[in-house]
Design a protein around this motif. Structure first.
Motif, PDB file in Angstrom:
ATOM      1  N   ARG A 185     -12.019  -4.157  -2.241  1.00  0.00           N
ATOM      2  CA  ARG A 185     -10.740  -3.449  -3.332  1.00  0.00           C
ATOM      3  C   ARG A 185     -10.053  -2.481  -2.783  1.00  0.00           C
ATOM      4  O   ARG A 185      -9.425  -1.479  -3.300  1.00  0.00           O
ATOM      5  CB  ARG A 185     -11.685  -2.907  -4.751  1.00  0.00           C
ATOM      6  N   ASN A 186      -9.930  -2.243  -1.526  1.00  0.00           N
ATOM      7  CA  ASN A 186      -9.009  -1.668  -0.653  1.00  0.00           C
ATOM      8  C   ASN A 186      -7.806  -2.256  -0.181  1.00  0.00           C
ATOM      9  O   ASN A 186      -7.961  -3.320   0.520  1.00  0.00           O
ATOM     10  CB  ASN A 186      -9.921  -1.273   0.631  1.00  0.00           C
ATOM     11  N   PHE A 215      -7.388  -1.801  -7.789  1.00  0.00           N
ATOM     12  CA  PHE A 215      -7.044  -0.948  -6.304  1.00  0.00           C
ATOM     13  C   PHE A 215      -6.962   0.545  -6.616  1.00  0.00           C
ATOM     14  O   PHE A 215      -7.200   1.144  -5.418  1.00  0.00           O
ATOM     15  CB  PHE A 215      -5.552  -1.573  -5.851  1.00  0.00           C
ATOM     16  N   LEU A 216      -6.562   1.222  -7.813  1.00  0.00           N
ATOM     17  CA  LEU A 216      -5.947   2.342  -7.749  1.00  0.00           C
ATOM     18  C   LEU A 216      -7.332   3.188  -7.723  1.00  0.00           C
ATOM     19  O   LEU A 216      -8.373   2.911  -8.384  1.00  0.00           O
ATOM     20  CB  LEU A 216      -5.434   2.667  -9.102  1.00  0.00           C
ATOM     21  N   SER A 217      -7.471   4.286  -6.855  1.00  0.00           N
ATOM     22  CA  SER A 217      -8.312   5.282  -6.613  1.00  0.00           C
ATOM     23  C   SER A 217      -8.082   6.312  -7.502  1.00  0.00           C
ATOM     24  O   SER A 217      -6.980   6.733  -7.628  1.00  0.00           O
ATOM     25  CB  SER A 217      -8.455   5.847  -5.316  1.00  0.00           C
ATOM     26  N   ASN A 258       0.750  -1.126  -0.064  1.00  0.00           N
ATOM     27  CA  ASN A 258      -0.091   0.147   0.193  1.00  0.00           C
ATOM     28  C   ASN A 258       0.754   1.219  -0.124  1.00  0.00           C
ATOM     29  O   ASN A 258       2.040   1.269   0.409  1.00  0.00           O
ATOM     30  CB  ASN A 258      -1.016   0.070   1.305  1.00  0.00           C
ATOM     31  N   GLU A 279      -3.490  -1.973 -10.979  1.00  0.00           N
ATOM     32  CA  GLU A 279      -4.221  -0.867 -10.906  1.00  0.00           C
ATOM     33  C   GLU A 279      -5.854  -0.775 -10.941  1.00  0.00           C
ATOM     34  O   GLU A 279      -6.301   0.024 -10.562  1.00  0.00           O
ATOM     35  CB  GLU A 279      -3.481   0.053 -12.114  1.00  0.00           C
ATOM     36  N   TYR A 325      -6.127   9.296  -6.263  1.00  0.00           N
ATOM     37  CA  TYR A 325      -4.729   9.267  -5.700  1.00  0.00           C
ATOM     38  C   TYR A 325      -3.824  10.053  -6.532  1.00  0.00           C
ATOM     39  O   TYR A 325      -2.929  10.474  -6.071  1.00  0.00           O
ATOM     40  CB  TYR A 325      -4.238   7.665  -5.855  1.00  0.00           C
ATOM     41  N   TYR A 334      -3.612   4.784  -1.782  1.00  0.00           N
ATOM     42  CA  TYR A 334      -3.641   4.405  -3.226  1.00  0.00           C
ATOM     43  C   TYR A 334      -4.992   3.837  -3.597  1.00  0.00           C
ATOM     44  O   TYR A 334      -5.514   4.038  -4.713  1.00  0.00           O
ATOM     45  CB  TYR A 334      -2.722   3.099  -3.301  1.00  0.00           C
ATOM     46  N   SER A 335      -5.827   3.411  -2.519  1.00  0.00           N
ATOM     47  CA  SER A 335      -7.215   2.760  -2.815  1.00  0.00           C
ATOM     48  C   SER A 335      -8.078   3.436  -2.095  1.00  0.00           C
ATOM     49  O   SER A 335      -7.794   3.973  -0.842  1.00  0.00           O
ATOM     50  CB  SER A 335      -7.101   1.394  -2.768  1.00  0.00           C
TER      51      SER A 335
END
Length: 323
Positions: free
Chosen positions: A176-177, A310-312, A155, A307, A315, A164-165
């Motif tokens: 998905r965190n 998980f990628l918010s 993370n 990505e 971010y 990141y998430s």
């Protein structure tokens, strides 16, 4: 770097944790185990668990476990109805201090466990769990005078605090965190070790509300248990102290919000290779090297699977989009 190192040394050599529990008596874990042994309390399940834990964690790449003398173990409390264990408020591993706070399972009025077998299993689960937090890769930076982690396991956190998430939506059955994934991975492993130790020691599931605690520490809680834990009338909360009832409520929320979501994540993403995904994730957490995990996901779910999962968007977005 000098200021950061000085701040970390200060945090790791000063007791900044037990003050949050002014009515609890804490001992170093070796001292607490010695006191239990002198009082005739069987700590065998914990010791059996350590024998299982060491080679398993070494295989994952974790060769140095959380030192036992860095564990502060709460054995007694002057609070009325005090009830300890894994779900006691405000305990666990503290990365900046490199210490773990754990409380003994069950009523805490005498300084000795009323349920010795469950207390030993609960301690094993907590210690095995915190060892993985202790062994997870981390890098630090200063934000003002505050020490923050820029990377923790798999993370990441930006300089302005963005992670990141994004948090999971309320009521989500999966995750998905990355924080939940890492917490769930630690606890899945810790509970598997505790389950193996309980089996090796021939420990049977008890009756009453202690049944929930046994099923929790050994990873056997199911949806029916979670439903019951959400309904105090199902386990006669009136017969317990308010603190003990709150403990069980916290257990149910943790199971639903962490362990159940992580299990569903493994089923969705890992499918019939769920155990392999779990091991790959743990190894990446310990080493801080994401390439094997990203490759595992890419080979099964396509390019940029990590990505995508998980990628918010926040971010790398503008500052006012922080979640």
């Amino acid at each position: 770097m000098g200021r950061l190192l000085d701040r970390l040394i200060e945090l790791r050599t000063t007791d900044t944790l037990t003050g949050d529990h002014p009515n609890v008596t804490f001992l170093s874990l070796p001292m607490a185990l010695r006191r239990w042994g002198e009082a005739g309390v069987d700590v065998g399940p914990f010791l059996y668990g350590l024998a299982i834990l060491r080679p398993r964690y070494a295989a994952l790449g974790l060769s140095r476990l959380l030192p036992l003398d860095r564990v502060l173990y709460g054995i007694q409390s002057t609070d009325s109805g005090a009830f300890g264990g894994f779900h006691h408020p405000n305990q666990g591993y503290r990365h900046a201090q490199m210490r773990a706070l754990i409380t003994a399972y069950g009523p805490m009025n005498t300084g000795l466990p009323e349920r010795p077998v469950l207390a030993a299993l609960d301690l094993l689960r907590a210690y095995a769990h915190d060892c993985l937090h202790y062994g997870s890769y981390r890098s630090y930076r200063l934000r003002g005078d505050e020490v923050v982690r820029s990377q923790y396991g798999v993370n990441f956190r930006r300089h302005d605090g963005r992670t990141y998430s994004a948090p999971d939506l309320a009521g989500s059955p999966t995750t998905r965190n990355l924080g939940v994934v890492m917490e769930g991975a630690c606890d899945r492993e810790a509970r598997a070790i505790t389950r193996a130790a309980a089996l090796q020691c021939g420990i049977q599931q008890p009756d009453g509300v202690d049944r929930f605690a046994f099923r929790d520490v050994t990873g056997l809680l199911d949806q029916a248990d979670t439903d019951d834990l959400a309904r105090p009338e199902a386990w006669d909360a009136v017969a317990l102290s308010p603190v003990a009832a709150a403990f069980l409520g916290s257990m149910g929320r943790y199971q639903a919000g962490v362990n159940a979501r992580y299990s569903m994540f493994l089923e969705e993403i890992g499918r019939d290779e769920a155990n392999d995904l779990h091991t790959t994730a743990l190894t990446a957490m310990i080493t801080g090297v994401l390439t094997p995990l990203c490759t595992w996901l890419r080979d099964r779910h396509g390019p940029k699977a990590f990505e995508t999962l998980f990628l918010s968007p926040a971010y790398f977005g503008p500052v006012d989009s922080v979640i």
